[in-house]
Design a protein around this motif. Sequence first.
Motif, PDB file in Angstrom:
ATOM      1  N   THR A   1      -6.242  -0.643  -2.809  1.00 14.20           N
ATOM      2  CA  THR A   1      -5.531  -0.411  -4.151  1.00 14.20           C
ATOM      3  C   THR A   1      -5.829   0.967  -4.742  1.00 14.20           C
ATOM      4  OG1 THR A   1      -7.757  -1.205  -4.936  1.00 14.20           O
ATOM      5  CG2 THR A   1      -6.026  -2.704  -4.834  1.00 14.20           C
ATOM      6  N   MET A   2      -6.780   1.879  -4.265  1.00 13.44           N
ATOM      7  CA  MET A   2      -6.916   3.099  -4.708  1.00 13.44           C
ATOM      8  C   MET A   2      -5.603   3.974  -4.191  1.00 13.44           C
ATOM      9  SD  MET A   2      -9.478   3.900  -6.590  1.00 13.44           S
ATOM     10  CE  MET A   2      -9.908   5.635  -6.395  1.00 13.44           C
ATOM     11  N   TRP A   3      -5.035   3.525  -3.077  1.00 11.53           N
ATOM     12  CA  TRP A   3      -3.955   4.442  -2.509  1.00 11.53           C
ATOM     13  C   TRP A   3      -2.641   4.333  -3.214  1.00 11.53           C
ATOM     14  CZ3 TRP A   3      -4.415   8.595  -0.035  1.00 11.53           C
ATOM     15  CH2 TRP A   3      -5.699   8.978   0.463  1.00 11.53           C
ATOM     16  N   GLN A   4      -2.578   3.048  -3.848  1.00  4.25           N
ATOM     17  CA  GLN A   4      -1.042   2.777  -4.675  1.00  4.25           C
ATOM     18  C   GLN A   4      -0.782   4.082  -5.554  1.00  4.25           C
ATOM     19  OE1 GLN A   4      -1.541  -1.241  -5.935  1.00  4.25           O
ATOM     20  NE2 GLN A   4      -1.800  -2.053  -4.079  1.00  4.25           N
ATOM     21  N   GLY A   5       0.330   4.500  -5.262  1.00  4.79           N
ATOM     22  CA  GLY A   5       0.754   5.756  -6.132  1.00  4.79           C
ATOM     23  C   GLY A   5      -0.015   6.910  -6.015  1.00  4.79           C
TER      24      GLY A   5
ATOM     25  N   SER B   1      14.677   2.408   4.276  1.00  6.89           N
ATOM     26  CA  SER B   1      13.697   2.131   3.620  1.00  6.89           C
ATOM     27  C   SER B   1      12.379   3.130   4.026  1.00  6.89           C
ATOM     28  CB  SER B   1      13.338   0.600   3.873  1.00  6.89           C
ATOM     29  OG  SER B   1      12.144   0.215   3.173  1.00  6.89           O
ATOM     30  N   VAL B   2      11.882   3.738   3.063  1.00  4.57           N
ATOM     31  CA  VAL B   2      11.014   4.675   3.459  1.00  4.57           C
ATOM     32  C   VAL B   2       9.532   4.190   2.982  1.00  4.57           C
ATOM     33  CG1 VAL B   2       9.904   6.948   3.230  1.00  4.57           C
ATOM     34  CG2 VAL B   2      12.421   6.673   3.645  1.00  4.57           C
ATOM     35  N   VAL B   3       8.615   4.204   4.012  1.00  7.18           N
ATOM     36  CA  VAL B   3       7.265   3.593   3.571  1.00  7.18           C
ATOM     37  C   VAL B   3       6.355   4.632   4.008  1.00  7.18           C
ATOM     38  CG1 VAL B   3       5.516   1.715   4.101  1.00  7.18           C
ATOM     39  CG2 VAL B   3       7.816   1.259   4.097  1.00  7.18           C
ATOM     40  N   VAL B   4       5.492   5.014   2.939  1.00  6.55           N
ATOM     41  CA  VAL B   4       4.276   6.339   3.028  1.00  6.55           C
ATOM     42  C   VAL B   4       3.063   5.421   2.937  1.00  6.55           C
ATOM     43  CG1 VAL B   4       3.457   8.221   2.291  1.00  6.55           C
ATOM     44  CG2 VAL B   4       5.935   7.630   1.953  1.00  6.55           C
ATOM     45  N   SER B   5       2.275   5.510   4.096  1.00 10.16           N
ATOM     46  CA  SER B   5       0.821   4.825   3.970  1.00 10.16           C
ATOM     47  C   SER B   5      -0.059   5.856   4.434  1.00 10.16           C
ATOM     48  CB  SER B   5       0.959   3.544   4.873  1.00 10.16           C
ATOM     49  OG  SER B   5       1.484   3.766   6.088  1.00 10.16           O
TER      50      SER B   5
ATOM     51  N   LYS C   1      -3.037   0.153   7.904  1.00  7.49           N
ATOM     52  CA  LYS C   1      -1.896   1.022   7.122  1.00  7.49           C
ATOM     53  C   LYS C   1      -2.014   0.574   5.640  1.00  7.49           C
ATOM     54  CE  LYS C   1       1.446   1.278  10.475  1.00  7.49           C
ATOM     55  NZ  LYS C   1       2.793   0.685  11.071  1.00  7.49           N
ATOM     56  N   MET C   2      -2.582   1.805   4.664  1.00  8.05           N
ATOM     57  CA  MET C   2      -2.785   1.339   3.114  1.00  8.05           C
ATOM     58  C   MET C   2      -1.500   1.820   2.572  1.00  8.05           C
ATOM     59  SD  MET C   2      -6.724   1.498   2.732  1.00  8.05           S
ATOM     60  CE  MET C   2      -7.725   2.358   4.184  1.00  8.05           C
ATOM     61  N   MET C   3      -0.794   0.980   1.772  1.00  8.64           N
ATOM     62  CA  MET C   3       0.333   1.602   1.564  1.00  8.64           C
ATOM     63  C   MET C   3       0.159   2.571   0.024  1.00  8.64           C
ATOM     64  SD  MET C   3       3.727   0.836   0.906  1.00  8.64           S
ATOM     65  CE  MET C   3       4.144  -0.962   1.148  1.00  8.64           C
ATOM     66  N   ILE C   4       1.053   3.457   0.270  1.00 17.22           N
ATOM     67  CA  ILE C   4       1.035   4.350  -1.123  1.00 17.22           C
ATOM     68  C   ILE C   4       2.288   4.011  -1.722  1.00 17.22           C
ATOM     69  CG2 ILE C   4       1.048   6.724  -1.585  1.00 17.22           C
ATOM     70  CD1 ILE C   4      -0.451   7.406   0.875  1.00 17.22           C
TER      71      ILE C   4
END
Length: 395
Positions: free
Chosen positions: A255-259, A359-363, A385-388
């Motif tokens: 959860t810390m990585w979100q955004g 669709s671009v996913v940054v993690s 993979k932690m989602m950003i």
Amino acid sequence: MRWLLWIGLVSLGAYAAEVVAVGDRYKDSSKCKACHNHIVAQWDTSWHAKSHYESDEYFQKTIDYVVRKNHKSLNAVKVECATCHNPRIAVTSTNADYEAIAALKLDKGTAVDKALHSDTISEGINCVVCHNIDQIHDNLPDNKRGINRVTWIKSGMMSGPYADAKSPYHKVEPRDFMDTNPNQLCFVCHANDSSEEGLRFINMQAEFQNNGKLCVDCHMGTRKEGVAATLPDKNGQQHKRLIREHGFKGAHTETMWQGALDVDVRKSTRSLEVTLTNPQPHALPNGFGSREILIEAYYMAGGKVIKTEALSLSTHYLNKRDKPTIPHLAAKSMNSVSIPALGAKTFSLPLVASADAVSVVVSYRLVNDEVREMLELKDPIWSKKMMIKKLNLKL
Ligand code: HEC
Ligand code: HEC
Ligand code: HEC
Ligand code: HEC
Ligand code: HEC
């Protein structure tokens, strides 16, 4: 030459860390539970509580790897790493005599062996690491960290944020590094670290850009009303205080990585331009070497994925013989691509002619493929993979 060596030894001696024994009444977090149970429970989930050989697979296997490749004894490497990972250890260095004894497996019962099996260090970075620091010596060279940068307060005294606290169990002492200047405390260990070959693979303090926020604002949360101790005072009341969380949430918490990074995707004539902007006061990835940011693009046509592309942003390390290695044994590094503090970087991905959307996913991943395989890390956390951020774009 001999006098040079002698001067070297004398100056080393002058900087040598002073060991202060932790009294039995304070030696581990169980002794604090009666009155600070809520804090103990938060700290217990933190990676400060897991910073030692028994509790962190990555740390353990890194030590084992250094031992294998450098032909050092396990205990000598453990003592070296304890500087920051286990700073209440009772010995601060080992010498050639110890190596000779250890090679013959005759080191049972030595000071080193006893120190490494002591209860005092069984919790890694616990309460009596941070709250028993008396002074932080920022006049020392910047590679003197952890145990080598602090002096300990007398056992039974706790340094803390409040000037007016009273406790029946221990004495208290207010300190600025617990209140108005906590970055100074974090930088005791989170400043820089170098490989056995002298390569710097963490440089957090030098890269830090003050944006008005403290490390504790983001990694311990803002100050909120609560209680520092649950023990009621003379009037049967609990003392309300402004307190922070002790979970020290960071890179291991999804959860810390979100955004954590801002992501912008644009189509240019020939490529897809992905810009990562870092609003944080330190680079990302920043901390330990071989952390990774992944950019994955899923190209679609008519709602179906027709092609995927991935870009790995991670530092890779080479040993003296130019072979891939782990950060701690590195002589040089390649493709250092972290996003600087308060800065941005743009990366290009190809365009796919038949795609109508992407669709671009940054993690983020704690360990890149190369080092994870080298160390044979098993726990799924290292490859998770932690989602950003995820963005969709019509092409
Ligand atoms: C018998 C109860 C009790 C025990 C056990 C106890 N404490 Fe405390 N502690 C207190 C009280 C009461 C306060 C003051 C709270 C206040 O003023 O709001 C306090 C305050 C503190 C503070 C803040 C000091 C300041 O000046 O800001 C720290 C840090 C602290 N304790 C650490 C510890 C640690 C670490 C342990 C375990 C080794 C421990 N305490 C064990 C009761 C206890
Ligand atoms: C990595 C360093 C670190 C460790 C480990 C640590 N603390 Fe703290 N602690 C702090 C800092 C920094 C503050 C000041 C927070 C603030 O700005 O108010 C603090 C504040 C406190 C306070 C005052 C109330 C509060 O929560 O702000 C108490 C009591 C306390 N700590 C007890 C403990 C106990 C008990 C443990 C072990 C379970 C522990 N601490 C472990 C750094 C640490
Ligand atoms: C005595 C040395 C030391 C001090 C002082 C210290 N840390 Fe740490 N910290 C560490 C080590 C070592 C780790 C890595 C532990 C592990 O992953 O095994 C760590 C890990 C962390 C993490 C990463 C957690 C994660 O999940 O990735 C955060 C965040 C953190 N510390 C914040 C702080 C803050 C904020 C302060 C100052 C209040 C501080 N630390 C003070 C040594 C220290
Ligand atoms: C404005 C908020 C903010 C401040 C201030 C801040 N950080 Fe962070 N930090 C983050 C975010 C967001 C991340 C990425 C997610 C995570 O690991 O928590 C991060 C990541 C980290 C990591 C893991 C880095 C990696 O690449 O694996 C460490 C260690 C860390 N911070 C320590 C610190 C220390 C020490 C300070 C003070 C010198 C500090 N942070 C100040 C927000 C902040
Ligand atoms: C100068 C202080 C310092 C010394 C000495 C030190 N470390 Fe660390 N180490 C840290 C800090 C701070 C972190 C947390 C950085 C982060 O999470 O990004 C860390 C994190 C790590 C991690 C990542 C853990 C995880 O859970 O992701 C490993 C592995 C590691 N250290 C291994 C070692 C080994 C092996 C040694 C001894 C050869 C050592 N360290 C010596 C400060 C130090």
